[in-house]
Design an enzyme around this catalytic site. Structure first.
Site, PDB file in Angstrom:
ATOM      1  CB  SER A  52       9.684  -2.464  40.641  1.00 40.58           C
ATOM      2  OG  SER A  52       9.411  -1.105  40.966  1.00 40.58           O
ATOM      3  CG  HIS A  53       9.425  -0.177  45.000  1.00 34.35           C
ATOM      4  ND1 HIS A  53       9.783   0.094  43.700  1.00 34.35           N
ATOM      5  CD2 HIS A  53      10.448   0.280  45.762  1.00 34.35           C
ATOM      6  CE1 HIS A  53      10.962   0.703  43.688  1.00 34.35           C
ATOM      7  NE2 HIS A  53      11.380   0.828  44.919  1.00 34.35           N
ATOM      8  CB  THR A 165      19.108   3.564  42.983  1.00 33.61           C
ATOM      9  OG1 THR A 165      18.479   2.924  44.099  1.00 33.61           O
ATOM     10  CG2 THR A 165      19.683   2.499  42.069  1.00 33.61           C
ATOM     11  CD  GLU A 193      10.446  -0.336  37.459  1.00 35.18           C
ATOM     12  OE1 GLU A 193      10.153  -1.233  36.645  1.00 35.18           O
ATOM     13  OE2 GLU A 193       9.596   0.255  38.158  1.00 35.18           O
ATOM     14  CE  LYS A 236      23.149  19.902  34.925  1.00 36.78           C
ATOM     15  NZ  LYS A 236      22.150  20.779  34.251  1.00 36.78           N
ATOM     16  NE  ARG A 308       3.317  11.530  32.593  1.00 33.81           N
ATOM     17  CZ  ARG A 308       3.951  11.012  33.632  1.00 33.81           C
ATOM     18  NH1 ARG A 308       3.499  11.276  34.859  1.00 33.81           N
ATOM     19  NH2 ARG A 308       5.018  10.246  33.486  1.00 33.81           N
ATOM     20  N   PRO A 310       3.914  15.246  37.980  1.00 29.21           N
ATOM     21  CG  PRO A 310       5.999  15.786  38.871  1.00 29.21           C
ATOM     22  CD  PRO A 310       4.745  16.414  38.365  1.00 29.21           C
ATOM     23  NE  ARG A 314       2.658   7.230  43.430  1.00 26.96           N
ATOM     24  CZ  ARG A 314       2.946   7.963  44.503  1.00 26.96           C
ATOM     25  NH1 ARG A 314       3.492   9.145  44.364  1.00 26.96           N
ATOM     26  NH2 ARG A 314       2.678   7.507  45.695  1.00 26.96           N
TER      27      ARG A 314
END
Length: 341
Positions: A52-53, A165, A193, A236, A308, A310, A314
Site C-alpha cells: 500500500s506504500h 490516520t 489499505e 483510545k 510474535r 512486531p 517484514r
C-alpha cells in the site's frame, strides 16, 4: 526492465521496482536530487510486503508532482534553533528528501546531547514511518516518530473528521539482530489499505471504515468518498490520534489534519503536514545488561505459542522478495509505464 507477466499480474524484481519508480518520478518533474529518497522508500515498502506504500502509492506521487500540488523540485531547508532540536522545512515538497536531510543532523545531536528531536514541517506523505525510524535504530538510537495526515478520523461521539490516520512508530536497536520496529496507525488500518482494495476492485473488511452517514461499510469507494476511518480501540485510538496531532502538526508548525488537503486527489495546494522524530542514545541511562534485559522482554513474548514480535513479517518478506520479487496488478503497471514515458 526484465518484467514478465504471469496470468494474474506483472512480476517485477526489486531492481525493476527501483528502475520503474525512478523513471516515473523523473518523468513527472521530480528533481534528480529528491528522487533517490522517494525511490528508496518505495522499494523498501515493496521489499517488506507493505504494498500500500509502495508502487500502489507511486501514481499519486507522480500525479501530484505533475500538476504541482507537490513541488518536486523543492529543496528542504534545515536549521537548529536549540542544540537538541533540528528543524527541516520541506517547502511544500516531498517528505522523503526532507527527512533524509534531517536524519544525519538528528543522529549527531542525539549522540552529543543524549536526546534530540527533529521537526519536519510543510511536508507530505512520508510512506512507511517504520522505514525512517529503523534507520535511526541502525545508528544505535532508540527512535520514536509521529506523523499527521489529512483528516479522516472523527473524534469519539462526532461524525466530522478531525484527525488523520496519524501513525506512530518506534524502533529499538538490538545486539546482533535487526532492530525491532513497531509501526501502527491511529485507525484500525492505514487509509492506503483501502486505496489498494479500491484499485483491486475488492471489498474492505467490515470494521475498517464508515460511509459519509456514519454507517459501517465494506465498499472502499464509500469509505473514501466522504467517509471516515474507524479509530483503533475506539476512544483510545482517537486519543492516540490526538497525541500524534500535537507532536506532528502543532509542535512542528505544520498544517493541522483538519486544514490539510487530501493526499489522494489533486485539489488544493500542498497538504503541508508534519513529521516529528525523537532519538535517544540509550547507553548513558539504560544501565548495565541493557541488551540482555531487552532480549528478556522480547523472549517473554516469543516463547508463547502464537505470539510474535512486531515487524517479524517484514523481515520474512525482505528475504522472500529479494529472491522472488513481487507481482502487481497489470492495470497499475500500465499506469506507471505511462507516467514513466
Amino acid at each position: 526492465m526484465n518484467a514478465h507477466q504471469p496470468a494474474d499480474g506483472v512480476h517485477l524484481s526489486l531492481a525493476d521496482v527501483e528502475t520503474l519508480t525512478r523513471r516515473a518520478l523523473i518523468a513527472c518533474g521530480v528533481d534528480a536530487r529528491n528522487e533517490p529518497a522517494i525511490t528508496a522508500s518505495v522499494v523498501a515498502a515493496e521489499a517488506e510486503g507493505i504494498h500500500s506504500h509502495g508502487l500502489a502509492r507511486l501514481p499519486t506521487y507522480c500525479e501530484h508532482a505533475k500538476v504541482g500540488k507537490i513541488d518536486g523540485k523543492a529543496r528542504p531547508v534545515l536549521d537548529s534553533p536549540r542544540p537538541g532540536l533540528v528543524r527541516v522545512d520541506a517547502k511544500g515538497g516531498f517528505a522523503h528528501p526532507a527527512i533524509d536531510f534531517g536524519l544525519p543532523a538528528l543522529c549527531e545531536a542525539a549522540k552529543a546531547q543524549g536526546i534530540a528531536a527533529l521537526a519536519v514541517t510543510n511536508s507530505y506523505n512520508c510512506g512507511v514511518v517504520g522505514y525512517h525510524v529503523e534507520r535511526l535504530a541502525r545508528e544505535g538510537l532508540l527512535a520514536l516518530a509521529f506523523v499527521n495526515a489529512p483528516a479522516s478520523i472523527a473524534p469519539m461521539g462526532g461524525t466530522k473528521p478531525v484527525f488523520g490516520t496519524n501513525p506512530i512508530a518506534l524502533a529499538v536497536p538490538r545486539a546482533g539482530a535487526d532492530p525491532l520496529v513497531l509501526d501502527q496507525s491511529s485507525s484500525v488500518v492505514a487509509k492506503s489499505e483501502i486505496v489498494v482494495h479500491q484499485q483491486r476492485g475488492e471489498p474492505i473488511p467490515l470494521g475498517w471504515a464508515l460511509d459519509r452517514d456514519g454507517n459501517p461499510t465494506t465498499d472502499p469507494q464509500a469509505a473514501l468518498a466522504g467517509g471516515t476511518m474507524v479509530p483503533a480501540g475506539g476512544y483510545k485510538g482517537a486519543g492516540l490520534a490526538l497525541i500524534v496531532e500535537i507532536f506532528a502538526a502543532w509542535l512542528t508548525g505544520a498544517n493541522l489534519s483538519v486544514d490539510a488537503s487530501s493526499f489522494a486527489d489533486n485539489l488544493g495546494g500542498s497538504p503541508r503536514t508534519g513529521q516529528f522524530f525523537i532519538a535517544i542514545d540509550t547507553g548513558a541511562i539504560a544501565g548495565p545488561g541493557a541488551a540482555e534485559r531487552l532480549e528478556r522482554l522480547f523472549g517473554a513474548i516469543t516463547e508463547q505459542e502464537g505470539a510474535r514480535l512486531p515487524g517479524g513479517r517484514r523481515s520474512g518478506a525482505r528475504l522472500r522478495t529479494a529472491a522472488e520479487g513481487i507481482t502487481i496488478p497489470k492495470a497499475l503497471h500500465e499506469k506507471l509505464q505511462r507516467y514513466a514515458a
